[in-house]
Design an enzyme around this catalytic site. Sequence first.
Site, PDB file in Angstrom:
ATOM      1  N   ASN A   8       0.864  -1.182   0.000  1.00 50.77           N
ATOM      2  CA  ASN A   8       0.000   0.000   0.000  1.00 50.77           C
ATOM      3  C   ASN A   8       0.907   1.240   0.000  1.00 50.77           C
ATOM      4  OD1 ASN A   8      -1.832   2.012   0.453  1.00 50.77           O
ATOM      5  ND2 ASN A   8      -2.301   1.416   2.576  1.00 50.77           N
ATOM      6  N   TRP A   9       1.093   1.790  -1.179  1.00 52.60           N
ATOM      7  CA  TRP A   9       2.015   2.927  -1.319  1.00 52.60           C
ATOM      8  C   TRP A   9       1.430   4.215  -0.728  1.00 52.60           C
ATOM      9  CZ3 TRP A   9       3.962   2.397  -7.125  1.00 52.60           C
ATOM     10  CH2 TRP A   9       4.746   1.238  -7.225  1.00 52.60           C
ATOM     11  N   LYS A  10       0.137   4.187  -0.416  1.00 52.72           N
ATOM     12  CA  LYS A  10      -0.532   5.397   0.076  1.00 52.72           C
ATOM     13  C   LYS A  10      -0.309   6.553  -0.910  1.00 52.72           C
ATOM     14  CE  LYS A  10      -0.161   3.540   4.678  1.00 52.72           C
ATOM     15  NZ  LYS A  10      -0.222   3.755   6.105  1.00 52.72           N
ATOM     16  N   HIS A  89      -9.731   1.468   4.551  1.00 51.62           N
ATOM     17  CA  HIS A  89      -8.475   1.695   5.276  1.00 51.62           C
ATOM     18  C   HIS A  89      -8.700   2.695   6.418  1.00 51.62           C
ATOM     19  CE1 HIS A  89      -4.411   2.913   6.232  1.00 51.62           C
ATOM     20  NE2 HIS A  89      -4.021   1.776   5.697  1.00 51.62           N
ATOM     21  N   GLU A  91      -7.051   5.099   7.481  1.00 55.48           N
ATOM     22  CA  GLU A  91      -6.787   6.518   7.171  1.00 55.48           C
ATOM     23  C   GLU A  91      -7.992   7.152   6.476  1.00 55.48           C
ATOM     24  OE1 GLU A  91      -3.079   5.817   5.183  1.00 55.48           O
ATOM     25  OE2 GLU A  91      -2.136   5.390   7.116  1.00 55.48           O
ATOM     26  N   GLU A 162      -5.757  -4.645  10.749  1.00 52.56           N
ATOM     27  CA  GLU A 162      -4.795  -3.563  10.938  1.00 52.56           C
ATOM     28  C   GLU A 162      -5.166  -2.759  12.177  1.00 52.56           C
ATOM     29  OE1 GLU A 162      -2.562  -2.477   7.106  1.00 52.56           O
ATOM     30  OE2 GLU A 162      -4.347  -1.258   7.213  1.00 52.56           O
ATOM     31  N   GLY A 168       1.783   2.758  10.927  1.00 56.95           N
ATOM     32  CA  GLY A 168       2.712   3.878  10.763  1.00 56.95           C
ATOM     33  C   GLY A 168       3.345   4.347  12.057  1.00 56.95           C
ATOM     34  N   SER A 205       2.945  -1.534  10.711  1.00 57.42           N
ATOM     35  CA  SER A 205       4.382  -1.464  11.002  1.00 57.42           C
ATOM     36  C   SER A 205       5.118  -2.768  10.703  1.00 57.42           C
ATOM     37  CB  SER A 205       4.614  -1.037  12.456  1.00 57.42           C
ATOM     38  OG  SER A 205       4.129   0.281  12.651  1.00 57.42           O
ATOM     39  N   GLY A 226       2.544  -0.820   4.545  1.00 54.00           N
ATOM     40  CA  GLY A 226       2.488   0.589   4.162  1.00 54.00           C
ATOM     41  C   GLY A 226       3.884   1.151   3.984  1.00 54.00           C
TER      42      GLY A 226
HETATM   43  P1  PGA Z   1       2.355   0.753   7.889  1.00 47.15           P
HETATM   44  O1  PGA Z   1       0.951   0.910   7.206  1.00 47.15           O
HETATM   45  O2  PGA Z   1       2.974  -0.525   7.361  1.00 47.15           O
HETATM   46  O3  PGA Z   1       3.126   1.962   7.495  1.00 47.15           O
HETATM   47  O4  PGA Z   1       2.121   0.675   9.371  1.00 47.15           O
HETATM   48  C1  PGA Z   1       0.104  -0.194   7.001  1.00 47.15           C
HETATM   49  C2  PGA Z   1      -1.131   0.261   6.291  1.00 47.15           C
HETATM   50  O5  PGA Z   1      -1.547   1.404   6.498  1.00 47.15           O
HETATM   51  O6  PGA Z   1      -1.711  -0.479   5.491  1.00 47.15           O
END
Ligand code: PGA
Length: 245
Positions: A8-10, A89, A91, A162, A168, A205, A226
């Site tokens: 997931n490159w966001k 997600h 976010e 998650e 993150g 993470s 991520g």
């Molecule tokens: P992260 O994000 O690996 O940076 O914790 C995971 C995600 O948001 O899918």
Amino acid sequence: MKKLLVANWKMKPTTLADVELLTRASDAEGVVLAPPFPYLDFVKKMARHAELCVQNVFFENPKNGGAFTGEVSCAMAKAMGATYAIIGHSERRQFLRESDAMIARKVAVALEAGLIPILCVGEGHEVRHRGEAQAVGFVGMQLMTDLSLLKNEPSELIVAYEPVWAIGTGNNATPEQASVMSNAIRKAISTNHPSLRLKVLYGGSVNAGNIAGFARERDIDGFLVGGASADAGEFPKLISIIHNL
Ligand code: PGA
């Protein structure tokens, strides 16, 4: 079965040169790349092995499109070569106020359109603080609404557990915590939606230092990554750890 690695490159990278670098570094069997929409076609044309995923879809998929400024339909995602769609997600739940009711519609339209949803669920810090049973209960409620519009037809679904407190933050769940939650998710879904073919991923993470510990858990079918997936130095390490299991 090899564990699936979803990248997931966001909202990264910000230059096409870096997209090229990252795609080259990440293009392997068992990898699913989820770039931002504008890069889909570019990544699709470059990738030889990896499959493609979108980071979101709109909750309606009208045959002839519709007046929904800024949105992307499941049909468009499919036409660009996506096989999967990340839905719900945390976010988006947080910054865009996506509700479970919207997410339920997205899961349903994605399945109807032939995309495989990667539905994200997970409790926040507050809930986790109250104990594991509370976390299981919270995720169970999310699943109940998020899957409430499914017809009971055989289809493929991926759920990514998650925990919000692990995303993150560098503060990953333990493999045991992830495994308990994965089991609870399987149980809830096999009871209410027995015809779904389910995979459960862990996300939060994940990096080259901790992925092997999670990968040893039989209940965890793969990872939603991520930060580490948008790092062309780090992600190949994750790929090689998974390939050498
Ligand atoms: P992260 O994000 O690996 O940076 O914790 C995971 C995600 O948001 O899918």
